[in-house]
Design an enzyme around this catalytic site. Sequence first.
Site, short mmCIF file in Angstrom:
data_model
loop_
_atom_site.label_atom_id
_atom_site.label_comp_id
_atom_site.label_asym_id
_atom_site.label_seq_id
_atom_site.Cartn_x
_atom_site.Cartn_y
_atom_site.Cartn_z
N ARG A 98 45.28 11.01 -58.89
CA ARG A 98 46.46 11.35 -59.70
C ARG A 98 46.38 12.74 -60.31
O ARG A 98 45.31 13.25 -60.59
CB ARG A 98 46.67 10.26 -60.77
CG ARG A 98 46.92 8.93 -60.09
CD ARG A 98 47.15 7.83 -61.06
NE ARG A 98 48.42 7.97 -61.76
CZ ARG A 98 48.83 7.14 -62.69
NH1 ARG A 98 48.07 6.12 -63.06
NH2 ARG A 98 50.00 7.32 -63.27
N GLY B 157 45.90 5.76 -66.14
CA GLY B 157 46.41 7.12 -66.29
C GLY B 157 46.69 7.45 -67.74
O GLY B 157 46.41 8.56 -68.21
N SER C 86 57.58 13.04 -68.95
CA SER C 86 56.38 12.21 -68.97
C SER C 86 55.90 11.98 -70.40
O SER C 86 55.55 12.93 -71.11
CB SER C 86 55.26 12.89 -68.16
OG SER C 86 54.01 12.34 -68.51
N ARG D 102 54.30 4.38 -55.26
CA ARG D 102 55.19 3.22 -55.41
C ARG D 102 56.53 3.36 -54.70
O ARG D 102 57.11 2.36 -54.28
CB ARG D 102 55.43 2.92 -56.89
CG ARG D 102 54.23 2.30 -57.54
CD ARG D 102 54.56 1.78 -58.93
NE ARG D 102 53.33 1.33 -59.55
CZ ARG D 102 53.07 1.41 -60.85
NH1 ARG D 102 53.96 1.93 -61.67
NH2 ARG D 102 51.92 0.97 -61.33
N LYS E 61 52.17 7.40 -59.27
CA LYS E 61 51.64 6.32 -60.12
C LYS E 61 50.36 5.76 -59.51
O LYS E 61 49.77 6.39 -58.64
CB LYS E 61 52.69 5.24 -60.29
CG LYS E 61 53.96 5.72 -61.01
CD LYS E 61 53.68 6.04 -62.45
CE LYS E 61 54.90 6.64 -63.13
NZ LYS E 61 54.59 7.18 -64.45
N ASP F 236 58.43 2.20 -64.87
CA ASP F 236 57.44 1.27 -64.32
C ASP F 236 58.08 0.04 -63.67
O ASP F 236 57.37 -0.84 -63.19
CB ASP F 236 56.48 0.82 -65.44
CG ASP F 236 55.57 1.96 -65.88
OD1 ASP F 236 55.37 2.90 -65.08
OD2 ASP F 236 55.06 1.92 -67.01
N LYS G 15 51.20 -2.50 -73.31
CA LYS G 15 50.06 -1.67 -72.88
C LYS G 15 50.09 -0.28 -73.50
O LYS G 15 49.07 0.22 -73.97
CB LYS G 15 50.06 -1.59 -71.34
CG LYS G 15 48.94 -0.73 -70.77
CD LYS G 15 48.58 -1.12 -69.37
CE LYS G 15 49.54 -0.63 -68.32
NZ LYS G 15 49.37 0.78 -67.97
N SER G 16 51.26 0.35 -73.49
CA SER G 16 51.35 1.71 -74.06
C SER G 16 50.94 1.70 -75.53
O SER G 16 50.20 2.58 -75.99
CB SER G 16 52.79 2.22 -73.98
OG SER G 16 53.15 2.46 -72.66
N ARG H 184 47.48 3.35 -77.23
CA ARG H 184 47.67 4.32 -78.32
C ARG H 184 46.98 3.83 -79.59
O ARG H 184 46.34 4.61 -80.30
CB ARG H 184 49.17 4.54 -78.58
CG ARG H 184 49.79 5.47 -77.55
CD ARG H 184 51.31 5.39 -77.61
NE ARG H 184 51.97 6.37 -76.76
CZ ARG H 184 52.05 6.28 -75.43
NH1 ARG H 184 51.46 5.30 -74.80
NH2 ARG H 184 52.71 7.20 -74.74
C1 S3P Z 1 53.13 5.59 -70.12
C2 S3P Z 1 54.05 6.46 -69.61
C3 S3P Z 1 54.58 6.39 -68.25
C4 S3P Z 1 54.30 5.06 -67.59
C5 S3P Z 1 52.91 4.57 -67.84
C6 S3P Z 1 52.64 4.45 -69.34
C7 S3P Z 1 52.67 5.77 -71.50
O1 S3P Z 1 54.02 7.42 -67.46
O2 S3P Z 1 54.52 5.13 -66.20
O3 S3P Z 1 52.72 3.30 -67.24
O4 S3P Z 1 52.09 4.83 -72.09
O5 S3P Z 1 52.89 6.86 -72.06
P1 S3P Z 1 54.57 8.93 -67.52
O6 S3P Z 1 54.61 9.31 -68.93
O7 S3P Z 1 53.58 9.74 -66.76
O8 S3P Z 1 55.90 8.89 -66.85
#
Ligand code: S3P
Length: 444
Positions: free
Chosen positions: A126, A98, A170, A354, A350, A323, A25-26, A30
């Site tokens: 959030r 987020g 983060s 959680r 989150k 996560d 997903k990340s 991106r």
């Molecule tokens: C993510 C970073 C994490 C993670 C989120 C995805 C990302 O959050 O919890 O599910 O893709 O950069 P934080 O960077 O706020 O910790």
Amino acid sequence: MKKKILIDQIINTFKKKSIVVDGDKSLSIRFVLFSSLSQGKCSATNLLVSEDVKSAINIIKKLGIKIKLKNKKYEIFGKGLFGYKFQKNLILNAGNSGTTARLMLPLLNNSTDWIKITGDQSLKKRDMSRILKPLKLFGFKFKNNNEKLPLCIKGPKILKPISYTENLGSAQCKSAIMIAALKAKGKTKIKCLPSRNHSELMFNNLMKISTKIYKKNHYELIELNGLKEIKPFKYKIPGDISSASFFIVLTLLSNKSNLIIKDVNTNPSRIGIIKILNMMGSKIKFFNKKNYKGEEISDIYIESNRNLKGIKLNSKINSSAIDEFLLIFLVASISKGISIFDNLGELNKKESKRLDWGIKILRMIGIKVKKIHNDGVKIWGNPKLKLKSSYIIKNYLKDHRIFMVSTIAALTLGGKWSIHDADSFKTSFPNFLKILKSLGAKIK
Ligand code: S3P
């Protein structure tokens, strides 16, 4: 649309099965956002098509970027750093995501009108101040009440470079600053606590934006110069370790089973859960390791083992498992002895709270658990735990990870479970139930 799922039997032994989980997903979010800034056609295979990624896709489409799906390959036609078309009264909705919300804000400079950003019920709760603060220094302006969504944004064409210290660990915050830095004239410097490093790897290895990374004590220093052209790029998205983790824990807690999960992104900044489970006594192994554009990709082998011991976790590892803590709490609940996890305040920020939900679910299944130091938890494990009662999971803000962890608990611990909001897993892992069923899970 299905409203809830019912599970009233544990999964039978499964052996010699191999699965592939959905794309990371990340990396998918991106890829979508970064390719919109490139000078032409970018393409990706195995892009995750979950609700969160669809939110990112819809946003760049609304900004005038063309996207095509051709033979399972997504093509995104970037228009350069300043190519977006801003309609009048533009409203962009990041849904539940987020990452999309926080990474898209720095894209929205160079509009003469305010742009409104909003999201779903969970996202509106959030914290956005972590992003607004550095973006204001870059020259962005905001209109909002409480540093949460909905908010309005606008920013100048050329941003001012900044030096910024990020103290939350983060990756979203770090990445938002890196993205703004692309449109700043001069060098941006970020001092940050370690977190997943996908943006750095994509900047350096895909987009060819030279991004310098130094280590200093427990901080990382990142430096990059803005206003450089981004050449189009191609990407093959590996499997998501966060999605794989549900199947890792399913296998671990099942009876005499084993599993191979293929082509997973085992980037060292993401494999906290594996390190933690192995410290608790599991023997999860990586093989067929390869390096792809800086990301480490592996097949993962896992076998059942309920002979696990509790852990007092050093919180330095938290960000690499951020996560996965609901799953880790579940494993701790059947492990021998006491487990202690600390400095987990971020978990309550989150998609749902959680940390509080983890405690609530463990109490519901009869585990002794105590919140400690305001942002930590102490769990008294019970290796003999066998559930017989009925359990209902609902009103959890449709947090996909709560849905999936409850499903894994139901399939491994027994009892009769009724889990509401049965479409919530589509946020991050649309094939979750399908893969479970392929391993023999009976889910109504
Ligand atoms: C993510 C970073 C994490 C993670 C989120 C995805 C990302 O959050 O919890 O599910 O893709 O950069 P934080 O960077 O706020 O910790």
